[in-house]
Scaffold this active site. Structure first.
Site, PDB file in Angstrom:
ATOM      1  N   LYS A 198       0.835  -1.209   0.000  1.00  0.00           N
ATOM      2  CA  LYS A 198       0.000   0.000   0.000  1.00  0.00           C
ATOM      3  C   LYS A 198       0.869   1.258   0.000  1.00  0.00           C
ATOM      4  CE  LYS A 198      -2.226  -1.105   3.860  1.00  0.00           C
ATOM      5  NZ  LYS A 198      -1.592  -2.372   4.265  1.00  0.00           N
TER       6      LYS A 198
ATOM      7  N   ARG B 118      -9.286   0.661   9.333  1.00  0.00           N
ATOM      8  CA  ARG B 118      -8.935  -0.726   9.620  1.00  0.00           C
ATOM      9  C   ARG B 118      -9.997  -1.417  10.449  1.00  0.00           C
ATOM     10  NH1 ARG B 118      -2.803   0.207   9.265  1.00  0.00           N
ATOM     11  NH2 ARG B 118      -1.891  -1.856   9.174  1.00  0.00           N
TER      12      ARG B 118
ATOM     13  N   ARG C  74      11.698  -6.511   4.780  1.00  0.00           N
ATOM     14  CA  ARG C  74      11.591  -5.076   5.062  1.00  0.00           C
ATOM     15  C   ARG C  74      12.124  -4.778   6.470  1.00  0.00           C
ATOM     16  NH1 ARG C  74       5.733  -2.211   4.710  1.00  0.00           N
ATOM     17  NH2 ARG C  74       5.452  -3.045   6.785  1.00  0.00           N
TER      18      ARG C  74
ATOM     19  N   ARG D 282      11.888  -1.725  11.745  1.00  0.00           N
ATOM     20  CA  ARG D 282      10.586  -1.708  12.427  1.00  0.00           C
ATOM     21  C   ARG D 282      10.433  -2.961  13.292  1.00  0.00           C
ATOM     22  NH1 ARG D 282       5.581  -0.350   8.481  1.00  0.00           N
ATOM     23  NH2 ARG D 282       4.542  -1.503  10.128  1.00  0.00           N
TER      24      ARG D 282
ATOM     25  N   ARG E  82      -0.569  -9.403  13.479  1.00  0.00           N
ATOM     26  CA  ARG E  82      -1.122  -8.323  12.635  1.00  0.00           C
ATOM     27  C   ARG E  82      -2.091  -8.905  11.616  1.00  0.00           C
ATOM     28  NH1 ARG E  82       4.368  -5.844  10.824  1.00  0.00           N
ATOM     29  NH2 ARG E  82       3.198  -4.357   9.562  1.00  0.00           N
TER      30      ARG E  82
HETATM   31  P1  AMP Z   1       1.157   0.047   9.008  1.00  0.00           P
HETATM   32  O1  AMP Z   1       2.384   0.874   8.830  1.00  0.00           O
HETATM   33  O2  AMP Z   1      -0.023   0.542   8.232  1.00  0.00           O
HETATM   34  O3  AMP Z   1       1.404  -1.412   8.824  1.00  0.00           O
HETATM   35  O4  AMP Z   1       0.737   0.207  10.556  1.00  0.00           O
HETATM   36  C1  AMP Z   1       1.594  -0.176  11.616  1.00  0.00           C
HETATM   37  C2  AMP Z   1       0.813  -0.231  12.916  1.00  0.00           C
HETATM   38  O5  AMP Z   1       0.266   1.031  13.233  1.00  0.00           O
HETATM   39  C3  AMP Z   1      -0.367  -1.189  12.939  1.00  0.00           C
HETATM   40  O6  AMP Z   1       0.011  -2.520  13.182  1.00  0.00           O
HETATM   41  C4  AMP Z   1      -1.168  -0.600  14.089  1.00  0.00           C
HETATM   42  O7  AMP Z   1      -0.610  -0.927  15.349  1.00  0.00           O
HETATM   43  C5  AMP Z   1      -0.991   0.899  13.884  1.00  0.00           C
HETATM   44  N1  AMP Z   1      -2.044   1.406  12.977  1.00  0.00           N
HETATM   45  C6  AMP Z   1      -1.860   1.935  11.740  1.00  0.00           C
HETATM   46  N2  AMP Z   1      -3.029   2.292  11.202  1.00  0.00           N
HETATM   47  C7  AMP Z   1      -3.978   1.981  12.108  1.00  0.00           C
HETATM   48  C8  AMP Z   1      -5.388   2.074  12.130  1.00  0.00           C
HETATM   49  N3  AMP Z   1      -6.075   2.573  11.107  1.00  0.00           N
HETATM   50  N4  AMP Z   1      -6.036   1.666  13.251  1.00  0.00           N
HETATM   51  C9  AMP Z   1      -5.371   1.171  14.292  1.00  0.00           C
HETATM   52  N5  AMP Z   1      -4.056   1.002  14.331  1.00  0.00           N
HETATM   53  C10 AMP Z   1      -3.342   1.420  13.251  1.00  0.00           C
END
Ligand code: AMP
Length: 401
Positions: A225, A300, A339, A345, A357
């Site tokens: 994404k 989400r 990654r 991360r 996740r």
């Molecule tokens: P991402 O970089 O999109 O994979 O997000 C990393 C982490 O950020 C996720 O595993 C969640 O802990 C938190 N996070 C990101 N977006 C959301 C969301 N829309 N709702 C809740 N937690 C989020």
């Protein structure tokens, strides 16, 4: 010193009668006029007469409350200079005036940082202060202003604004006087600017957004994404909002939000809806001039999707399409572990966290497919292959919208 009532000698009418000066008015702006400022166009929103009526309304209300004392007006630069000037011209009693200057940083913060460029002068102690703002929206600048005055012993502290976006005001302070409530539109003119242009316009214009596109990029962690959003934002001139990136920025800067989010993210859990929704709304509001958004990693949960729809509707906006990037779990796990080696991360480096996740995704995010399908907005593309090929698949969906 004044034989007439204070203010009478200042009335423009009197001044003009005694003057030889011929006032030359600028040609009126026609309603079909499109105002181009930088890369954006704007359409008329408020006429000069409507603005002046709002200024008069504020002046009258303050004058009624302060007929027996001399307040000091504090204009908040730059935006309020026209408002302060016109308000003072119609204010009928003695008053003082001074200015402060504040500026908001652009960026990825969730709370926004406001910098003080011109501090309040010290001779304000013991006085009745009336802040004059051109516009109050979320209340972020106002909060900083209240903070600015918190160390000064003023007699009274009141807030007056010409324009008030009551729908999005989230502050805890009372707005004592306002000229006009307005919807949450991006506006310019009469002191307000778009990247410094437009302040000298006598009328107020709103952003013309005929072709706004708002996309949700949907898919499991590692689906690509973020990578695709980088290409799409350039191609379609969209603002990319990644909630994960905003959280990581806050963690890096050790903000209150960052500390809270970290406790969830480190385990691979979702951050609570309430916090995430508010943060997302702040990000959209900070980019009110965008010609569209790519929401990456948001929504989400169903609650987030519903909140997003309601929020966009309040701004006359909507999601045009939700596009999923499909890929199977084993491919994704390998991508994320790779990654993790580069990005550092913590949630990408441990297979258990990654699986957690995915569980969160399956339970809470996957149901959004039905949510968007029922609105006829759900599309999916194959997320495996060369980056360019995947971008082309996404572009095909977007161009057919
Ligand atoms: P991402 O970089 O999109 O994979 O997000 C990393 C982490 O950020 C996720 O595993 C969640 O802990 C938190 N996070 C990101 N977006 C959301 C969301 N829309 N709702 C809740 N937690 C989020």
């Amino acid at each position: 010193m004044f034989s007439q009532k204070y203010g009478e000698i200042l009335k423009p009418k009197v001044y003009l009668e005694k003057s030889e000066i011929k006032i030359v008015y600028l040609p009126p702006v026609k309603s079909e006029f499109l105002m181009q400022l930088h890369d954006k166009s704007f359409v008329p929103f408020l006429s000069e007469a409507q603005i002046m009526a709002a200024v008069q309304k504020v002046a009258d209300a303050i004058a009624e409350d302060y007929k027996d004392e001399t307040p000091i007006f504090v204009g908040v630069l730059n935006g309020s200079f026209m408002f302060v000037s016109d308000l003072l011209k119609v204010y009928p009693h003695p008053c003082e005036v001074t200015f402060v200057k504040m500026s908001s940083y652009e960026g990825l913060t969730s709370t926004g940082i406001v910098e003080t460029l011109l501090d309040v002068s010290e001779d304000i102690e013991g006085k009745s202060v009336i802040i004059l703002e051109d516009i109050i929206d979320t209340g972020r600048t106002l909060k900083e202003l209240v903070h600015m005055f918190s160390n000064i012993n003023v007699k009274e502290f009141k807030v007056a604004t010409l324009f008030y976006k009551s729908e999005i005001y989230k502050g805890e302070y009372t707005i004592d006087y306002f000229g006009m409530e307005i919807p949450d539109k991006f506006i310019v003119g009469y002191g307000l600017d778009y990247n410094e242009l437009g302040r000298n316009l006598r009328e107020v214009y709103q952003l013309n957004q005929p072709h706004m596109i708002n996309l949700v990029l949907f898919g499991k962690p590692g689906a690509g994404k973020g990578t695709q959003a980088e290409f799409l934002k350039e191609k379609y001139n969209l603002k990319h909002i990644s909630t994960g990136d905003v959280f990581r920025y806050n963690i890096k800067n050790n903000t209150e939000l960052g500390v809270l989010a970290k406790s969830y993210m480190d385990k691979g859990d979702l951050v609570p809806d309430e916090v995430t929704i508010k943060m997302l709304q702040d990000e959209v509001e900070k980019n009110a001039d965008a010609s569209g958004f790519i929401f990456d990693g948001f929504p989400r949960t169903t609650a987030q999707a519903e909140a997003l729809d309601a929020f966009l509707m309040s701004k006359d906006m909507k999601i045009n399409a939700t596009i999923a990037l499909d890929a199977n779990d084993e491919v994704l796990i390998q991508r994320l572990l790779e990654r993790g080696k580069v990005s550092g991360r913590p949630d990408d480096q441990d297979e258990d966290k990654i699986r957690n996740r995915f569980d969160e995704y399956n339970q809470k995010t996957a149901p959004l497919k039905d949510y968007y399908e029922s609105q006829g907005k759900f599309h999916s593309v194959n997320g495996i292959g060369a980056i360019d090929d995947i971008t082309a698949r996404l572009a095909k969906v977007i161009e057919e919208l």
